[in-house]
Design an enzyme around this catalytic site. Structure first.
Site, PDB file in Angstrom:
ATOM      1  N   ASP A 169       4.120  17.578  -1.654  1.00 39.40           N
ATOM      2  CA  ASP A 169       3.854  16.678  -2.791  1.00 39.40           C
ATOM      3  C   ASP A 169       2.571  17.111  -3.514  1.00 39.40           C
ATOM      4  OD1 ASP A 169       6.007  14.900  -1.820  1.00 39.40           O
ATOM      5  OD2 ASP A 169       4.592  14.480  -0.213  1.00 39.40           O
ATOM      6  N   HIS A 172       5.093   9.823   2.500  1.00 44.31           N
ATOM      7  CA  HIS A 172       5.900  10.895   1.914  1.00 44.31           C
ATOM      8  C   HIS A 172       7.263  10.294   1.560  1.00 44.31           C
ATOM      9  CE1 HIS A 172       7.752  14.706   1.082  1.00 44.31           C
ATOM     10  NE2 HIS A 172       8.641  14.530   2.027  1.00 44.31           N
TER      11      HIS A 172
END
Length: 332
Positions: free
Chosen positions: A159, A187
């Site tokens: 990410d 996440h």
């Protein structure tokens, strides 16, 4: 040359591992002069595939690779480990509720945590990649009480890299001209990609991300949703989940644990939230900005948090508290 280290990759017959194993074996992660024993764990039906992976690793004729051990047994896989990269998990099948996915994975990570506790070195560094990564990581850590909590982390570097790249593309600079983006929280699609503290090098001058981009609406809107939804977008386009980029992020994460973060720069990692200064509840694996030195991470303290950020940080923490509480019920 130093003695070989033992590195485990689980889900070793899968897509991510196929990209990852070569990176590790050629020295991109643990160093160009660090010999390795690679241990490949997967479920029994995947053993023939592991044999194929073994053949390919042999055929690469890599000087650092001392031995490759394919196995379906935890007592073999987790023995004397220096590093464990837990990629394998139960994937979400169509029509599957998130809590069913959580229940299946709690079982896997409880078992692997117990195996780490019993067989691995107490200094082992454990990276959890298999989703839901934050909660899987927490369960593995709780199931390995003799290994310090700080030795467990989960992957939010993918990410982080996505956020960095989106900024770089928008401004028209190389990705390494962008630093100090932050992924806060889970996440999952509630994660918060935060660029309030990010710096972008534009024409040899380092400026804040807001100054570099000059489009606040994009930064507070499409930028965030693009990073949050990127995994789903890749699946929609490829009909397969992110593998090359995930393997690159795993390599970045483990290399930074081994060698430290660059001076004057922080990265994002899911770590235990105990004692953090940002008001995030304790006993969560939550993604924070960290710096790493001597294989030890420290959360970056004292970053100013505005109301916009606060709301998003709290929302992703709430999701993690719910996930944790459900997971602990399944264990009980």
């Amino acid at each position: 040359m130093s003695d070989p280290i033992r590195v485990l990759v689980t889900g070793a017959a899968g897509q991510i591992a196929y990209s990852l194993l070569y990176n590790i074996a050629k020295g991109d992660v643990f160093g160009k002069d660090q010999p390795l024993v690679l241990v490949l764990l997967d479920i029994t039906p995947m053993l023939p595939v592991l044999d194929g992976v073994l053949m390919e690793l042999q055929d690469c004729a890599l000087p650092l690779l001392r031995e490759v051990i394919p196995t379906d047994k935890e007592e073999v896989a987790f023995k004397d480990l220096d590093a464990a990269i837990l990629v394998g998990s139960m994937p979400r099948k169509e029509g599957m509720e998130r809590k069913d996915l959580l229940k299946a994975n709690v079982k896997i990570f409880k078992s692997q945590g117990a195996a780490l506790d019993k067989y691995a070195k107490k200094t082992v560094k454990v990276l959890v990649v298999g989703n839901p990564a934050n909660t899987n990581c927490l369960i593995a850590s709780k199931s390995a009480p003799s290994i310090p909590k700080e030795n467990f982390s989960c992957l939010t570097r993918l990410d982080h890299n996505r956020a960095r790249s989106q900024l770089a593309i928008r401004v028209g600079v190389p990705a390494d001209n962008v630093k100090d983006v932050i992924i806060w929280g889970n996440h999952s699609s509630t994660q918060y990609p935060d660029v309030h503290h990010a710096k972008v090098k534009v024409q040899d001058k380092e400026v804040g991300a807001y100054e570099a981009v000059q489009d606040d609406n994009w930064l507070k809107g499409d930028f965030i949703s693009t990073v949050q939804q990127r995994g789903a977008a890749v699946i929609k386009a490829r009909k397969l989940s992110s593998a090359m980029s995930a393997a690159k992020a795993i390599s970045d994460h483990m290399r930074d644990i081994w060698f430290g973060t660059p001076e004057g720069e922080f990265i994002s990692m899911g770590v235990i939230s105990d004692g953090n200064s940002y008001g995030i509840p304790s006993d969560l694996i939550y993604s924070f900005p960290v710096v790493i030195k001597n294989k030890t991470w420290t959360i970056v303290d004292g970053l100013a948090i505005n109301d916009f950020s606060r709301g998003k940080m709290d929302a992703t923490a709430k999701e993690l508290v719910e996930e944790r509480d459900s997971a602990l019920e399944f264990i009980a």
